[in-house]
Scaffold this active site. Structure first.
Site, PDB file in Angstrom:
ATOM      1  CG  HIS A 151      29.660  80.557 -46.007  1.00 50.21           C
ATOM      2  ND1 HIS A 151      30.366  79.947 -45.092  1.00 50.21           N
ATOM      3  CD2 HIS A 151      29.257  79.318 -46.773  1.00 50.21           C
ATOM      4  CE1 HIS A 151      30.321  78.430 -45.115  1.00 50.21           C
ATOM      5  NE2 HIS A 151      29.448  78.100 -46.074  1.00 50.21           N
ATOM      6  CD  GLU A 152      26.963  79.628 -49.794  1.00 52.55           C
ATOM      7  OE1 GLU A 152      27.707  78.846 -50.777  1.00 52.55           O
ATOM      8  OE2 GLU A 152      26.703  79.319 -48.824  1.00 52.55           O
TER       9      GLU A 152
ATOM     10  CG  HIS B   8      31.879  77.712 -50.544  1.00 54.34           C
ATOM     11  ND1 HIS B   8      32.771  76.782 -49.981  1.00 54.34           N
ATOM     12  CD2 HIS B   8      30.702  77.705 -49.848  1.00 54.34           C
ATOM     13  CE1 HIS B   8      32.311  76.403 -48.844  1.00 54.34           C
ATOM     14  NE2 HIS B   8      31.054  76.897 -48.682  1.00 54.34           N
TER      15      HIS B   8
END
Length: 419
Positions: free
Chosen positions: A18-19, A22
């Site tokens: 998920h990170e 980003h």
């Protein structure tokens, strides 16, 4: 120990990806990423590579990517500051030291009069001979205060300087990578374990059931229902459930021959509804086909997105209570149970959790990715962004409420599993 390792692998992988979403899109947009963190709270491990600090933190409740320009990130030099600094080969400030306890070779000193470390990149002030001088600041200059070093962020490298599309994609990339991770996991499962064929093959016939009385046997393959050909177990199940106390005509393939069978499903109450049952069990069969593994990954991910969205709908309408929600403790206990059934089952569980994390982050709530995307949508309609202080306050309150909810859910998990 095995449960702890399984939890770290599962939860760590979905948070990391998920990170990573980003992070990758922030870097591609030219945004300076100050920190890539897994977890919240006190730092356990921290490694600086390039301009980014990579950390693992104490509380395993998520993670974050801290980008330049967010959350009061800007560094200012106020008039009257006495600073030490070093110059590079272009006579630009490459290192600015705010505390005077540290002396470095070739260090110069200046009492700041004015400074712009965001757009103009210069510092003006009085040198030791009290002459008013101005120095340009290098784009990668480091500011050091009390042993902590921070790379300055020119305005064009901050999050807010980027176009609306780049900002939105950087935020959306986190949930997107969760869905991509789930697709990859399901593809691997399809390659290694095989793809369920969902063929209507009978695994077992319950004693004295309508199916046994009608002459159905183990390993029968149902090929038609009421004259209509079928190929999936769901098709057979749907007809049986909707035909309580009504006879249906089946054709089964047994030892290469077609055998006609008439059976009447018995009415049974399930979830306060009457459904038909004949007393047969499904046989899981798998097909190993690499070409089908790719679409299988997408299909499974889509199916789970729909299922989780339906559960969220039940939560909104009050048919699904908060007591059914789980935090890290609940996920740990569930992972502990799932791990007992093998690595493929654990990978399937990780894929479902990854989809769940992606969907939850897309909810239009403050402090979540969906909340930020909602603000971007408002900006697109309005033609200009909302005041950053107001938006920051909304996200701060949202984050605080989210932490309260997380604590409540965690406490509920503790009571559920340990008391």
């Amino acid at each position: 120990m095995q449960a702890a390792i399984a939890f770290i692998l599962v939860f760590g992988s979905i948070v990391f990806f998920h990170e990573l979403g980003h992070f990758i899109f922030a870097k591609r947009s030219g945004i300076l990423v100050r920190e890539f963190a897994i977890g919240f709270g006190p730092k356990i491990i921290g490694i600086t590579k390039g301009e980014t600090l990579y950390t693992i933190r104490l509380l395993p409740m998520g993670g974050y990517v801290r980008m330049a320009g967010e959350d009061m990130d800007t560094t200012e030099l106020q008039p009257g500051y006495r600073i030490g600094f070093l110059l590079n080969d272009q006579d630009e400030m490459s290192r600015i030291v705010l505390n005077q306890n540290k002396q470095l070779p070739d260090m110069l000193f200046l009492e700041v009069e004015k400074a712009d470390l965001l757009k103009g990149l210069w510092v003006e002030g009085y040198d030791e001979d009290e002459n008013l001088v101005r120095y340009n600041v290098a784009r990668d200059a480091v500011i050091e205060e009390n042993g902590q070093q921070t790379i300055i962020a020119p305005y064009d490298r901050t999050f807010n300087a980027k176009s609306l599309g780049k900002r939105a994609m950087t935020i959306f990339a986190g949930p997107l990578f969760n869905f991509i991770l789930a697709i990859v996991f399901f593809m691997i499962i399809g390659l290694v374990q095989g793809i369920p064929t969902n063929e209507p093959i009978i695994a077992n016939v319950v004693k004295d059931s309508p199916a046994q009385q009608a002459g159905m046997q183990k390993d029968d393959l149902v090929v038609s229902v009421d004259g209509k050909s079928i190929s999936k177990w769901e098709q057979l199940s749907e007809v049986i459930q909707s035909s309580a106390n009504k006879p249906i005509d089946l054709e089964v393939k047994r030892d290469g021959k077609i055998v006609p069978i008439e059976v009447t499903p018995k009415a049974a109450e399930v979830n306060k509804e009457k459904v038909g049952q004949i007393g047969i069990q499904y046989a899981n069969t798998y097909e190993k086909n690499p070409l089908k593994a790719i679409p299988y990954g997408f299909e499974q991910t889509y199916n789970w997105i729909v299922k989780i969205a339906e559960l969220l709908g039940l939560l909104v309408t009050g048919h699904f209570t908060l007591d059914a929600l789980s935090g890290p403790v609940g996920i740990y206990k569930a992972t502990e149970e799932v791990a007992k059934y093998g690595f493929m089952t654990l990978m399937n569980w990780a894929a479902v959790l990854s989809i769940n994390l992606g969907i939850m982050n897309l909810l239009p709530l403050p402090a979540l990715d969906g909340g930020r995307l909602l603000f971007f949508g408002y900006e697109a309609v309005r033609g200009k962004p909302i005041d950053k202080q107001k938006e920051g306050m909304v996200h701060f309150v949202g984050f605080a409420l989210l932490m309260v909810l997380m604590i409540a859910v965690t406490w509920n998990d503790i009571q559920k599993f340990f008391f």
